[in-house]
Design a protein around this motif. Sequence first.
Motif, PDB file in Angstrom:
ATOM      1  N   ALA A  17       0.837  -1.201   0.000  1.00  0.00           N
ATOM      2  CA  ALA A  17       0.000   0.000   0.000  1.00  0.00           C
ATOM      3  C   ALA A  17       0.876   1.256   0.000  1.00  0.00           C
ATOM      4  O   ALA A  17       0.584   2.220  -0.711  1.00  0.00           O
ATOM      5  CB  ALA A  17      -0.927  -0.004   1.195  1.00  0.00           C
ATOM      6  N   ASP A  18       1.950   1.235   0.772  1.00  0.00           N
ATOM      7  CA  ASP A  18       2.876   2.380   0.786  1.00  0.00           C
ATOM      8  C   ASP A  18       3.396   2.672  -0.618  1.00  0.00           C
ATOM      9  O   ASP A  18       3.493   3.837  -1.025  1.00  0.00           O
ATOM     10  CB  ASP A  18       4.067   2.110   1.718  1.00  0.00           C
ATOM     11  CG  ASP A  18       3.701   2.142   3.199  1.00  0.00           C
ATOM     12  OD1 ASP A  18       2.602   2.623   3.551  1.00  0.00           O
ATOM     13  OD2 ASP A  18       4.530   1.662   4.002  1.00  0.00           O
ATOM     14  N   ALA A  19       3.716   1.643  -1.382  1.00  0.00           N
ATOM     15  CA  ALA A  19       4.225   1.815  -2.743  1.00  0.00           C
ATOM     16  C   ALA A  19       3.174   2.434  -3.648  1.00  0.00           C
ATOM     17  O   ALA A  19       3.496   3.266  -4.506  1.00  0.00           O
ATOM     18  CB  ALA A  19       4.694   0.475  -3.303  1.00  0.00           C
ATOM     19  N   ILE A  20       1.926   2.054  -3.471  1.00  0.00           N
ATOM     20  CA  ILE A  20       0.841   2.654  -4.263  1.00  0.00           C
ATOM     21  C   ILE A  20       0.725   4.133  -3.947  1.00  0.00           C
ATOM     22  O   ILE A  20       0.645   4.975  -4.842  1.00  0.00           O
ATOM     23  CB  ILE A  20      -0.498   1.927  -3.990  1.00  0.00           C
ATOM     24  CG1 ILE A  20      -0.465   0.522  -4.591  1.00  0.00           C
ATOM     25  CG2 ILE A  20      -1.682   2.728  -4.536  1.00  0.00           C
ATOM     26  CD1 ILE A  20      -1.619  -0.372  -4.175  1.00  0.00           C
ATOM     27  N   LEU A  25      -0.811  11.789  -5.107  1.00  0.00           N
ATOM     28  CA  LEU A  25      -0.973  12.964  -4.256  1.00  0.00           C
ATOM     29  C   LEU A  25      -2.109  12.706  -3.267  1.00  0.00           C
ATOM     30  O   LEU A  25      -2.969  11.869  -3.506  1.00  0.00           O
ATOM     31  CB  LEU A  25      -1.310  14.185  -5.108  1.00  0.00           C
ATOM     32  CG  LEU A  25      -0.201  14.672  -6.052  1.00  0.00           C
ATOM     33  CD1 LEU A  25      -0.736  15.774  -6.948  1.00  0.00           C
ATOM     34  CD2 LEU A  25       0.984  15.169  -5.250  1.00  0.00           C
ATOM     35  N   GLY A  26      -2.129  13.439  -2.186  1.00  0.00           N
ATOM     36  CA  GLY A  26      -3.238  13.364  -1.244  1.00  0.00           C
ATOM     37  C   GLY A  26      -3.213  12.180  -0.309  1.00  0.00           C
ATOM     38  O   GLY A  26      -4.254  11.772   0.194  1.00  0.00           O
ATOM     39  N   ALA A  27      -2.045  11.612  -0.075  1.00  0.00           N
ATOM     40  CA  ALA A  27      -1.972  10.450   0.805  1.00  0.00           C
ATOM     41  C   ALA A  27      -1.190  10.748   2.080  1.00  0.00           C
ATOM     42  O   ALA A  27      -0.660   9.844   2.712  1.00  0.00           O
ATOM     43  CB  ALA A  27      -1.349   9.279   0.056  1.00  0.00           C
ATOM     44  N   ALA A  28      -1.153  12.002   2.471  1.00  0.00           N
ATOM     45  CA  ALA A  28      -0.392  12.387   3.663  1.00  0.00           C
ATOM     46  C   ALA A  28      -0.925  11.698   4.915  1.00  0.00           C
ATOM     47  O   ALA A  28      -0.156  11.307   5.801  1.00  0.00           O
ATOM     48  CB  ALA A  28      -0.419  13.901   3.848  1.00  0.00           C
ATOM     49  N   SER A  29      -2.233  11.526   4.993  1.00  0.00           N
ATOM     50  CA  SER A  29      -2.802  10.874   6.179  1.00  0.00           C
ATOM     51  C   SER A  29      -2.376   9.409   6.257  1.00  0.00           C
ATOM     52  O   SER A  29      -2.221   8.867   7.343  1.00  0.00           O
ATOM     53  CB  SER A  29      -4.324  10.990   6.187  1.00  0.00           C
ATOM     54  OG  SER A  29      -4.870  10.401   5.023  1.00  0.00           O
ATOM     55  N   GLU A 111      -9.636   2.506  -0.608  1.00  0.00           N
ATOM     56  CA  GLU A 111     -10.652   2.437   0.437  1.00  0.00           C
ATOM     57  C   GLU A 111      -9.989   2.530   1.813  1.00  0.00           C
ATOM     58  O   GLU A 111     -10.511   3.184   2.720  1.00  0.00           O
ATOM     59  CB  GLU A 111     -11.481   1.160   0.306  1.00  0.00           C
ATOM     60  CG  GLU A 111     -12.582   1.027   1.324  1.00  0.00           C
ATOM     61  CD  GLU A 111     -13.683   2.072   1.224  1.00  0.00           C
ATOM     62  OE1 GLU A 111     -14.473   2.160   2.178  1.00  0.00           O
ATOM     63  OE2 GLU A 111     -13.760   2.819   0.230  1.00  0.00           O
ATOM     64  N   ALA A 112      -8.830   1.909   1.980  1.00  0.00           N
ATOM     65  CA  ALA A 112      -8.101   2.001   3.249  1.00  0.00           C
ATOM     66  C   ALA A 112      -7.711   3.450   3.538  1.00  0.00           C
ATOM     67  O   ALA A 112      -7.848   3.918   4.681  1.00  0.00           O
ATOM     68  CB  ALA A 112      -6.865   1.098   3.221  1.00  0.00           C
ATOM     69  N   LEU A 113      -7.249   4.166   2.528  1.00  0.00           N
ATOM     70  CA  LEU A 113      -6.903   5.583   2.699  1.00  0.00           C
ATOM     71  C   LEU A 113      -8.139   6.383   3.095  1.00  0.00           C
ATOM     72  O   LEU A 113      -8.080   7.218   4.010  1.00  0.00           O
ATOM     73  CB  LEU A 113      -6.302   6.151   1.408  1.00  0.00           C
ATOM     74  CG  LEU A 113      -6.059   7.662   1.395  1.00  0.00           C
ATOM     75  CD1 LEU A 113      -5.069   8.078   2.469  1.00  0.00           C
ATOM     76  CD2 LEU A 113      -5.593   8.106   0.010  1.00  0.00           C
ATOM     77  N   ALA A 114      -9.269   6.134   2.432  1.00  0.00           N
ATOM     78  CA  ALA A 114     -10.507   6.849   2.762  1.00  0.00           C
ATOM     79  C   ALA A 114     -10.935   6.556   4.205  1.00  0.00           C
ATOM     80  O   ALA A 114     -11.430   7.446   4.899  1.00  0.00           O
ATOM     81  CB  ALA A 114     -11.608   6.466   1.784  1.00  0.00           C
ATOM     82  N   LEU A 115     -10.719   5.336   4.657  1.00  0.00           N
ATOM     83  CA  LEU A 115     -11.051   4.984   6.043  1.00  0.00           C
ATOM     84  C   LEU A 115     -10.124   5.689   7.030  1.00  0.00           C
ATOM     85  O   LEU A 115     -10.574   6.183   8.070  1.00  0.00           O
ATOM     86  CB  LEU A 115     -10.991   3.469   6.233  1.00  0.00           C
ATOM     87  CG  LEU A 115     -12.130   2.698   5.568  1.00  0.00           C
ATOM     88  CD1 LEU A 115     -11.788   1.218   5.475  1.00  0.00           C
ATOM     89  CD2 LEU A 115     -13.427   2.913   6.317  1.00  0.00           C
TER      90      LEU A 115
END
Length: 179
Positions: A17-20, A25-29, A111-115
């Motif tokens: 997931a980190d590699a994705i 952009l927008g994955a700071a959380s 979906e994991a990022l959105a959660l």
Amino acid sequence: MTDTPVTDSYLATIELADAIFAKRLGAASWTAASSADKAKALQMATASIDSQTYTGMKYLSTQARQFPRKYPRDPEVTADPWGGVINYDSYGYVYESTDVPDDVLLACALEALALIDYYSSSSTSPIDEADLIAKGVKSFSLGKLSMSFGGSFALQSGFRSKEAFDLLDKYVECSVLIT
């Protein structure tokens, strides 16, 4: 650096997931989240994906997850929906691969990022669109602000990420293979 395994998830490690997210952009959380929270989010995302109804059937009846899948062959259809990669099992069902499709892996990560975003205490979104849709809200007005919800995203079942939902929608709409 060792990989951090995640059980009960389409993405077997947090590093996948980190590699994705390293390319988005927008994955700071996601980056700021702990490994434990990332693992929980991937497990919850997988559960959301697996709770949906898809066309076809599990590739193996004994597999724990919904993917990979296979479909009854329609003798009327000669076009290959996967662009030249088609296989038949011993019962005549068609399948693309015995691996989980890349779209499903990406949907799991999104979906994991959105959660993570939803459950993060630092979330600054005053309006949670996915939560309102899940509660059946079609539109609302607040002063000069008004929002309306429609289209297929309004029909989603439990997803927080519209992009993840859209990636999986084709597995619901895969009727070209169904007799």
